[in-house]
Motif scaffolding. Structure first.
Motif, mmCIF file in Angstrom:
data_model
loop_
_atom_site.group_PDB
_atom_site.id
_atom_site.type_symbol
_atom_site.label_atom_id
_atom_site.label_comp_id
_atom_site.label_asym_id
_atom_site.label_seq_id
_atom_site.Cartn_x
_atom_site.Cartn_y
_atom_site.Cartn_z
ATOM 1 N N VAL A 1 0.890 -1.043 -0.103
ATOM 2 C CA VAL A 1 0.066 0.402 0.335
ATOM 3 C C VAL A 1 1.014 1.181 0.314
ATOM 4 O O VAL A 1 1.931 1.075 0.769
ATOM 5 C CB VAL A 1 -0.740 0.046 1.424
ATOM 6 C CG1 VAL A 1 -1.719 1.427 0.813
ATOM 7 C CG2 VAL A 1 -2.268 -1.333 0.918
ATOM 8 N N VAL A 2 0.904 1.944 -0.971
ATOM 9 C CA VAL A 2 1.822 3.367 -1.146
ATOM 10 C C VAL A 2 0.420 4.261 -0.328
ATOM 11 O O VAL A 2 -0.910 4.411 -1.338
ATOM 12 C CB VAL A 2 1.869 3.049 -2.374
ATOM 13 C CG1 VAL A 2 3.078 4.753 -3.025
ATOM 14 C CG2 VAL A 2 2.958 1.969 -3.043
ATOM 15 N N ARG A 3 1.362 5.248 0.419
ATOM 16 C CA ARG A 3 0.795 6.255 0.731
ATOM 17 C C ARG A 3 0.864 7.812 0.361
ATOM 18 O O ARG A 3 2.071 8.052 0.298
ATOM 19 C CB ARG A 3 0.062 6.117 2.739
ATOM 20 C CG ARG A 3 -0.155 4.384 2.757
ATOM 21 C CD ARG A 3 -0.239 4.579 3.966
ATOM 22 N NE ARG A 3 -0.239 3.257 4.815
ATOM 23 C CZ ARG A 3 -1.383 3.042 4.372
ATOM 24 N NH1 ARG A 3 -2.407 2.978 4.457
ATOM 25 N NH2 ARG A 3 -1.963 1.404 5.219
ATOM 26 N N ARG A 4 -0.192 8.974 0.312
ATOM 27 C CA ARG A 4 0.827 10.087 0.346
ATOM 28 C C ARG A 4 -0.244 10.653 1.216
ATOM 29 O O ARG A 4 -1.845 10.520 0.835
ATOM 30 C CB ARG A 4 0.360 10.305 -1.061
ATOM 31 C CG ARG A 4 1.041 12.019 -1.086
ATOM 32 C CD ARG A 4 1.391 12.180 -2.800
ATOM 33 N NE ARG A 4 2.475 11.667 -3.348
ATOM 34 C CZ ARG A 4 3.470 12.032 -3.345
ATOM 35 N NH1 ARG A 4 3.306 13.731 -2.990
ATOM 36 N NH2 ARG A 4 4.556 11.835 -3.638
ATOM 37 N N HIS A 5 -0.474 11.537 2.596
ATOM 38 C CA HIS A 5 -1.462 11.890 3.254
ATOM 39 C C HIS A 5 -0.945 13.851 3.160
ATOM 40 O O HIS A 5 -0.142 14.401 2.951
ATOM 41 C CB HIS A 5 -1.032 11.764 4.334
ATOM 42 C CG HIS A 5 -1.861 11.869 5.397
ATOM 43 N ND1 HIS A 5 -2.827 13.733 5.703
ATOM 44 C CD2 HIS A 5 -2.407 11.563 5.924
ATOM 45 C CE1 HIS A 5 -4.235 12.965 6.039
ATOM 46 N NE2 HIS A 5 -4.325 12.023 6.381
ATOM 47 N N LEU A 6 -1.755 14.371 2.443
ATOM 48 C CA LEU A 6 -1.553 15.622 1.831
ATOM 49 C C LEU A 6 -2.018 17.071 2.538
ATOM 50 O O LEU A 6 -1.782 17.912 2.882
ATOM 51 C CB LEU A 6 -2.933 15.895 0.090
ATOM 52 C CG LEU A 6 -2.036 15.615 -0.719
ATOM 53 C CD1 LEU A 6 -3.473 15.613 -1.725
ATOM 54 C CD2 LEU A 6 -0.906 15.424 -1.649
ATOM 55 N N GLY A 7 -2.383 16.093 3.680
ATOM 56 C CA GLY A 7 -3.426 17.223 5.082
ATOM 57 C C GLY A 7 -2.009 17.257 6.342
ATOM 58 O O GLY A 7 -1.457 18.720 6.198
ATOM 59 N N THR A 8 -1.646 16.080 5.888
ATOM 60 C CA THR A 8 -0.279 15.690 6.941
ATOM 61 C C THR A 8 1.459 16.748 6.650
ATOM 62 O O THR A 8 2.464 17.028 7.261
ATOM 63 C CB THR A 8 0.087 15.104 7.761
ATOM 64 O OG1 THR A 8 0.436 14.157 6.993
ATOM 65 C CG2 THR A 8 -1.704 14.563 8.344
ATOM 66 N N ASP A 9 1.313 16.576 5.299
ATOM 67 C CA ASP A 9 2.501 16.567 4.239
ATOM 68 C C ASP A 9 2.351 16.977 3.141
ATOM 69 O O ASP A 9 1.889 16.688 2.045
ATOM 70 C CB ASP A 9 3.171 14.979 3.936
ATOM 71 C CG ASP A 9 4.596 15.811 3.347
ATOM 72 O OD1 ASP A 9 5.266 16.477 3.191
ATOM 73 O OD2 ASP A 9 5.626 14.480 2.656
ATOM 74 N N PRO A 10 1.480 18.156 2.724
ATOM 75 C CA PRO A 10 1.052 19.255 1.827
ATOM 76 C C PRO A 10 2.081 19.198 0.503
ATOM 77 O O PRO A 10 2.937 19.334 1.268
ATOM 78 C CB PRO A 10 0.430 19.979 2.421
ATOM 79 C CG PRO A 10 1.174 20.744 3.607
ATOM 80 C CD PRO A 10 1.470 19.412 4.116
#
Length: 218
Positions: free
Chosen positions: A37-46
């Motif tokens: 599962v590849v993740r990207r979190h725009l809220g914590t790492d904009p």
């Protein structure tokens, strides 16, 4: 085979959208326990605020004339497109903020557009689940019918522009349990919550089933 998951909530610890996405992900990983599962979190790492402008201008500029900032931003935009291309399934958790789409998600969309060939359907035929939540009620007949300017935009980009095989799991009235003045909506909100949880499970199972490994004939 992999799942690409993107979150856009600025409150990851209490995100209602993440709750739905977690269920979809759990169903997918139950069927594919050894797959990443590849993740990207725009809220914590904009994403960098100026990245889209640099990438867009860089794409319009002949390569020898691009500035270092344009080259860097354009390379970053291309890498975002590559994340989507490498995934078998895409899962997006995107809330409604101030009646519109999250600025973090909009910046990501603009960068993907800048990094892809012009008009490219970057999710063409790819199973994609959108988990989206709204604090209030925006259904037909409600006082704020038509105020949701996020969900139509998300559908337009993901399904129409990028041609994803899109399933939307949505939940309204997420603020009813804690907001003064919404007490009379709490029973309705609880029912909508239960429906959304079921829809998330169904979406996860259906998406996982579509991505079963192909058998090889000998």
């Amino acid at each position: 085979m992999s799942l690409f998951r993107l979150d856009a909530s600025i409150r990851p610890g209490t995100s209602a959208g993440a709750e739905l996405a977690d269920i979809v992900e759990a169903e997918w990983t139950a069927a594919h326990p050894d797959e990443p599962v590849v993740r990207r979190h725009l809220g914590t790492d904009p994403l960098p605020a100026d990245a889209w402008a640099q990438a867009h201008l860089g794409a319009l500029t002949p390569e020898p004339d691009r500035s270092p900032a344009q080259r860097e931003a354009l390379a970053f935009a291309v890498s975002l497109v590559a994340e989507l291309a490498a995934a078998e399934t895409v899962l997006l958790a995107v809330p409604l903020y101030n009646f519109g789409v999250s600025q973090h998600f909009k910046a990501w969309v603009d960068l993907v557009v800048a990094g892809a060939p012009l008009g490219s359907p970057v999710l063409k035929g790819k199973p994609t689940v959108l988990a989206t939540v709204r604090g209030g009620g925006y259904a037909p007949g409600t006082p704020r019918e038509g105020w949701d300017h996020s969900t139509p935009y998300l559908r337009r980009v993901l399904a129409d522009m990028w041609q994803a095989d899109l399933t939307i799991v949505e939940r309204e009235l997420t603020l009813a349990a804690t907001s003064p003045g919404m007490e009379h909506l709490r029973d309705l909100a609880a029912g909508l919550h239960a429906q959304a949880l079921t829809a998330a499970r169904d979406a996860g199972r259906a998406t996982a089933a579509r991505c079963l490994p192909r058998t090889v004939s000998h």
